[in-house]
Design a protein around this motif. Sequence first.
Motif, short mmCIF file in Angstrom:
data_model
loop_
_atom_site.label_atom_id
_atom_site.label_comp_id
_atom_site.label_asym_id
_atom_site.label_seq_id
_atom_site.Cartn_x
_atom_site.Cartn_y
_atom_site.Cartn_z
N HIS A 1 128.23 43.58 181.42
CA HIS A 1 127.43 43.14 180.17
C HIS A 1 126.24 42.07 180.85
CE1 HIS A 1 130.47 45.41 178.24
NE2 HIS A 1 129.76 45.26 177.07
N GLN A 2 125.49 41.84 180.00
CA GLN A 2 124.26 40.85 180.07
C GLN A 2 124.11 40.00 178.80
OE1 GLN A 2 121.05 43.03 180.98
NE2 GLN A 2 121.31 43.27 183.12
N LEU A 3 123.91 38.69 179.20
CA LEU A 3 123.74 37.75 178.01
C LEU A 3 122.49 37.01 178.38
CD1 LEU A 3 125.03 36.12 175.62
CD2 LEU A 3 125.73 34.51 177.53
N HIS A 4 121.49 37.34 177.51
CA HIS A 4 120.13 36.84 177.49
C HIS A 4 119.95 35.80 176.82
CE1 HIS A 4 118.50 40.09 180.02
NE2 HIS A 4 119.60 40.81 179.45
N ILE A 5 119.31 34.38 177.41
CA ILE A 5 119.10 33.44 176.33
C ILE A 5 117.79 33.01 176.58
CG2 ILE A 5 119.57 31.08 176.21
CD1 ILE A 5 122.45 32.41 177.87
N TYR A 6 116.96 33.33 175.42
CA TYR A 6 115.40 32.86 175.61
C TYR A 6 115.77 31.69 174.60
CZ TYR A 6 110.62 33.45 174.84
OH TYR A 6 109.31 33.23 174.72
N ALA A 7 115.09 30.23 175.44
CA ALA A 7 114.99 29.01 174.71
C ALA A 7 113.41 28.53 174.82
CB ALA A 7 115.69 27.97 175.46
N THR A 8 112.99 28.66 173.67
CA THR A 8 111.25 28.34 173.50
C THR A 8 111.46 26.75 172.90
OG1 THR A 8 111.14 28.98 171.38
CG2 THR A 8 110.65 30.56 172.97
N ARG A 9 110.34 26.28 172.98
CA ARG A 9 110.46 24.78 172.52
C ARG A 9 110.62 24.76 170.85
NH1 ARG A 9 104.51 23.67 173.26
NH2 ARG A 9 105.01 21.87 171.68
N HIS A 10 110.36 25.98 170.34
CA HIS A 10 110.62 26.07 168.68
C HIS A 10 111.97 26.79 168.21
CE1 HIS A 10 106.86 24.01 168.58
NE2 HIS A 10 106.22 24.78 169.35
N ASN A 11 112.63 27.36 169.12
CA ASN A 11 113.47 28.38 168.63
C ASN A 11 114.60 29.04 169.92
OD1 ASN A 11 115.21 29.92 166.98
ND2 ASN A 11 113.28 31.45 166.48
N CYS A 12 115.48 29.52 169.63
CA CYS A 12 116.51 29.92 170.52
C CYS A 12 116.98 31.35 170.37
CB CYS A 12 117.74 28.95 170.77
SG CYS A 12 118.66 29.47 172.27
N HIS A 13 117.02 32.10 171.21
CA HIS A 13 117.03 33.60 171.05
C HIS A 13 118.59 34.12 172.03
CE1 HIS A 13 113.66 34.75 168.49
NE2 HIS A 13 113.22 34.06 169.38
N ILE A 14 119.45 34.67 171.19
CA ILE A 14 120.39 35.27 172.23
C ILE A 14 120.88 36.85 172.03
CG2 ILE A 14 123.12 34.77 172.77
CD1 ILE A 14 123.03 32.13 171.92
N THR A 15 120.78 37.46 173.19
CA THR A 15 120.84 38.80 173.01
C THR A 15 122.11 39.22 173.94
OG1 THR A 15 118.49 39.13 172.73
CG2 THR A 15 119.80 41.00 173.35
N VAL A 16 122.93 40.16 173.51
CA VAL A 16 124.08 40.45 174.27
C VAL A 16 123.79 42.03 174.46
CG1 VAL A 16 126.53 40.91 174.44
CG2 VAL A 16 125.65 38.68 173.43
N VAL A 17 123.72 42.34 175.78
CA VAL A 17 123.54 43.70 176.14
C VAL A 17 124.59 44.42 177.02
CG1 VAL A 17 121.65 45.43 177.26
CG2 VAL A 17 120.95 43.25 176.16
N ARG A 18 124.79 45.64 176.65
CA ARG A 18 125.90 46.58 177.53
C ARG A 18 125.06 47.24 178.60
NH1 ARG A 18 128.73 49.72 172.87
NH2 ARG A 18 130.60 48.60 172.44
#
Length: 133
Positions: A1-18
């Motif tokens: 599995h993969q855990l993607h963390i996208y942290a910008t200056r204005h927000n944070c996104h987390i995606t979990v992928v099989r």
Amino acid sequence: HQLHIYATRHNCHITVVRPPGYKNPSNGNVSNNRTVLMSVACGNLAFRHSARKHYDSAFQLASYVMGILKNRGHIKDIEQLEVFLRGFGAGREAVTKALLGLEGAALRGKIVKVSDATRLKFGGTRSKKPRRL
């Protein structure tokens, strides 16, 4: 599995992928492509506008994702976890602290790879003009 963390200056996104080739333990079906288990951002947790960029909102987002994975029973399906960090926002530090803290105790031993996927520009086209507040 993969855990993607996208942290910008204005927000944070987390995606979990099989991963591709994942065999579902409940019915034995094999998926040939990546499947997104969940994709959430700070705005999904009722943080609006300027509240999304802070450390606290990203930490709550990380603990929310780990709680959902635990409640839905996905943690027992995860054998190996690859963590991909992208961007230099406050969420980058917050999610790593959540993984190292009590919230990430179930996932911490399954992490096999931590990678930085931040895109860096070498020369290239002219930048956007700086934002003035």
